[in-house]
Design an enzyme around this catalytic site. Sequence first.
Site, short mmCIF file in Angstrom:
data_model
loop_
_atom_site.label_atom_id
_atom_site.label_comp_id
_atom_site.label_asym_id
_atom_site.label_seq_id
_atom_site.Cartn_x
_atom_site.Cartn_y
_atom_site.Cartn_z
N ARG A 1 0.85 -1.21 0.00
CA ARG A 1 0.00 0.00 0.00
C ARG A 1 0.88 1.25 0.00
O ARG A 1 2.11 1.17 0.05
CB ARG A 1 -0.92 0.01 1.21
CG ARG A 1 -0.17 0.20 2.52
CD ARG A 1 -1.10 0.28 3.71
NE ARG A 1 -0.45 0.89 4.85
CZ ARG A 1 -0.94 0.92 6.08
NH1 ARG A 1 -2.11 0.36 6.33
NH2 ARG A 1 -0.29 1.52 7.05
N GLY A 2 0.22 2.41 -0.03
CA GLY A 2 0.90 3.69 0.15
C GLY A 2 2.03 3.94 -0.84
O GLY A 2 1.94 3.61 -2.03
N ASP B 1 5.87 -7.69 1.46
CA ASP B 1 5.18 -7.05 2.60
C ASP B 1 4.91 -8.12 3.65
O ASP B 1 5.18 -9.30 3.41
CB ASP B 1 3.89 -6.34 2.16
CG ASP B 1 3.61 -5.11 3.01
OD1 ASP B 1 3.45 -5.26 4.25
OD2 ASP B 1 3.55 -3.98 2.47
N LEU C 1 10.17 11.25 24.24
CA LEU C 1 11.22 10.35 24.73
C LEU C 1 10.98 9.94 26.19
O LEU C 1 11.23 8.80 26.58
CB LEU C 1 12.60 11.01 24.57
CG LEU C 1 13.79 10.12 24.90
CD1 LEU C 1 13.83 8.88 24.03
CD2 LEU C 1 15.09 10.91 24.74
N GLY D 1 8.41 0.76 6.43
CA GLY D 1 8.79 1.55 7.60
C GLY D 1 7.58 1.76 8.47
O GLY D 1 6.44 1.65 8.03
N TYR E 1 11.97 7.24 15.45
CA TYR E 1 11.79 7.28 13.99
C TYR E 1 12.85 8.16 13.31
O TYR E 1 13.49 7.77 12.33
CB TYR E 1 10.38 7.81 13.69
CG TYR E 1 9.99 7.90 12.24
CD1 TYR E 1 9.61 6.77 11.52
CD2 TYR E 1 9.97 9.14 11.59
CE1 TYR E 1 9.22 6.86 10.20
CE2 TYR E 1 9.58 9.24 10.27
CZ TYR E 1 9.20 8.10 9.57
OH TYR E 1 8.82 8.20 8.25
N ASN F 1 8.38 9.21 27.63
CA ASN F 1 7.37 8.15 27.77
C ASN F 1 7.59 6.97 26.82
O ASN F 1 6.76 6.06 26.76
CB ASN F 1 5.97 8.73 27.48
CG ASN F 1 5.58 9.78 28.51
OD1 ASN F 1 5.87 9.62 29.69
ND2 ASN F 1 4.96 10.86 28.06
P1 NAD Z 1 2.40 2.85 5.08
O1 NAD Z 1 2.25 2.58 6.54
O2 NAD Z 1 1.20 3.27 4.32
O3 NAD Z 1 3.03 1.57 4.36
C1 NAD Z 1 4.15 0.88 4.89
C2 NAD Z 1 4.15 -0.55 4.36
O4 NAD Z 1 5.27 -1.21 4.97
C3 NAD Z 1 2.89 -1.31 4.78
O5 NAD Z 1 2.35 -2.00 3.66
C4 NAD Z 1 3.39 -2.26 5.85
O6 NAD Z 1 2.65 -3.48 5.93
C5 NAD Z 1 4.84 -2.49 5.41
N1 NAD Z 1 5.64 -2.97 6.53
C6 NAD Z 1 5.68 -2.46 7.78
N2 NAD Z 1 6.46 -3.25 8.56
C7 NAD Z 1 6.93 -4.25 7.79
C8 NAD Z 1 7.76 -5.37 8.02
N3 NAD Z 1 8.25 -5.63 9.23
N4 NAD Z 1 8.03 -6.21 7.00
C9 NAD Z 1 7.52 -5.98 5.76
N5 NAD Z 1 6.70 -4.92 5.48
C10 NAD Z 1 6.41 -4.07 6.48
O7 NAD Z 1 3.59 3.92 4.97
P2 NAD Z 1 3.90 4.99 3.82
O8 NAD Z 1 3.33 6.28 4.23
O9 NAD Z 1 3.56 4.43 2.48
O10 NAD Z 1 5.50 5.11 3.99
C11 NAD Z 1 6.42 4.35 3.24
C12 NAD Z 1 7.82 4.75 3.66
O11 NAD Z 1 8.02 6.15 3.48
C13 NAD Z 1 8.13 4.46 5.12
O12 NAD Z 1 9.47 4.03 5.25
C14 NAD Z 1 7.94 5.81 5.79
O13 NAD Z 1 8.69 5.94 6.96
C15 NAD Z 1 8.45 6.74 4.69
N6 NAD Z 1 7.90 8.12 4.80
C16 NAD Z 1 6.57 8.37 4.66
C17 NAD Z 1 6.12 9.67 4.77
C18 NAD Z 1 4.67 10.06 4.60
O14 NAD Z 1 4.36 11.26 4.66
N7 NAD Z 1 3.77 9.14 4.36
C19 NAD Z 1 7.02 10.71 5.04
C20 NAD Z 1 8.35 10.41 5.20
C21 NAD Z 1 8.80 9.11 5.06
#
Ligand code: NAD
Length: 444
Positions: free
Chosen positions: A217-218, A238, A294, A287, A350, A296
């Site tokens: 997703r995402g 995933d 921190l 991610g 994070y 808590n």
């Molecule tokens: P999201 O939560 O929508 O998707 C993350 C995906 O990673 C999910 O499908 C989840 O199942 C998978 N995942 C989590 N833990 C896992 C594991 N242990 N093994 C395998 N898969 C795993 O997140 P997103 O918003 O699409 O973000 C994607 C990346 O971009 C992340 O690394 C996030 O930190 C980074 N990011 C996002 C934003 C934002 O604004 N959305 C901003 C900065 C950085």
Amino acid sequence: MADRYIDFANSDIGRRLVGAIGLPAPVHLERWEAGRQRPVEGALLIGGNGLLLASLAPGFDRLTPAVFTAPGWTPETGPRLKAMIFDASAITSAEQLGELRDFFQPALKHLDTCPHVLILGRPPESLRDPWAATAQRALEGFSRSLGKEIRHGGTVQLLYVAEGAEPQLEGALRFFLTPKSAYVSGQVLRLVACTDHVQDWSRPLAGKRALVTGAARGIGAAIAETLARDGAHVVLLDVPQARESLDALAARLGGIAVALDIAAPNAGQELVAALPEGIDIVVHNAGITQDKSLKNMTPAMWDHVMAINLQAPYRLTQALLENGKLHDHGRVVLLASVSGIAGNFGQSNYAASKAGLIGLAAAWAPALAERGISINAVAPGFIETHMTAAMPFTPREAGRRLSALGQGGQPQDVAETVAWLAQPGSGAVSGQVLRVCGQSLLGA
Ligand code: NAD
């Protein structure tokens, strides 16, 4: 989550109100759409006296037929501008920096919507003359300020091009001068020589196998779609709980699904087993956040975020390297975050994990370069996904508006950036971090 403020700010009544009381006025950004004919759809103005333009000249008409040079184009007679390139590489003194003002000032009053500006220079650290290095370093302040002034959904970047990197400029232009970089602005990047080249600009990743973690997703799903669009055969990974959506996306993209928790103790071995033919492109996108101030934060919250965000990308890449699965001339992209640059309240775990990824790219790049492999971090700012939809109203609105583009980005914006860094010619960029944040004021 839809950003209703952009629609309001672009309505008749909204435009008047926003202008009258000085609220942010974000525009609907243009994004790359399938079937687009030309990288730049509109007029391109080029200027400056450096030698880099000469190496680019044969490629200009592949970008757009409407190319103008600075003395010939005037705001009175010329069309509105969709793109501008200024070659500042010949600027060797503070006196000459005025050329920037002379070139950009008239053009700024005659821009099309969502214009893209690229300034080219030489890496200051490569210049022996301190005064020339000073002038080149000054370009950073200029380009970042222009990014904040340009408006109309415009973007501005500075590329420091090392000697020998000229053949990779066309790939960079096809990203930075087009809607593929709609939400990338105020960035400074270095290009070095690279022996790999894109063969077919309509499918720059043809013949490559690409792994994307967190692809159900995402942002991860958007990255998988974009890499597949560009010709890559995709492997989508995933957690097992996301199997249904992962399988559906893999089937749609003609790829393979791998259900695996990247933080599991045996994840490296399982990944190696799932990639019998090896891999060319690895995108560590999976991610999580577990936010708490921190004082808590529990050890479990800290450890869980570190294990998935930072330790897993390192360990999985190491496993691929040790088992000969990451091909020579491979491309590794790590999804960091602007939080890892600016820090963020409640995100010490994070932000540390994401800053660590930026460090990992810088630390690993020299060793991987010996095999032609590049490694870079992409740092998204506020992107409209499940992660940001879950934020409380006030920080969510602040995240959107506190940027030069005045809005959040889309997963596609991050995906286009990753797809560019995954190209063969993008081996010219390594050990660096590229923000996809609309020139967010956080960490600027
Ligand atoms: P999201 O939560 O929508 O998707 C993350 C995906 O990673 C999910 O499908 C989840 O199942 C998978 N995942 C989590 N833990 C896992 C594991 N242990 N093994 C395998 N898969 C795993 O997140 P997103 O918003 O699409 O973000 C994607 C990346 O971009 C992340 O690394 C996030 O930190 C980074 N990011 C996002 C934003 C934002 O604004 N959305 C901003 C900065 C950085």
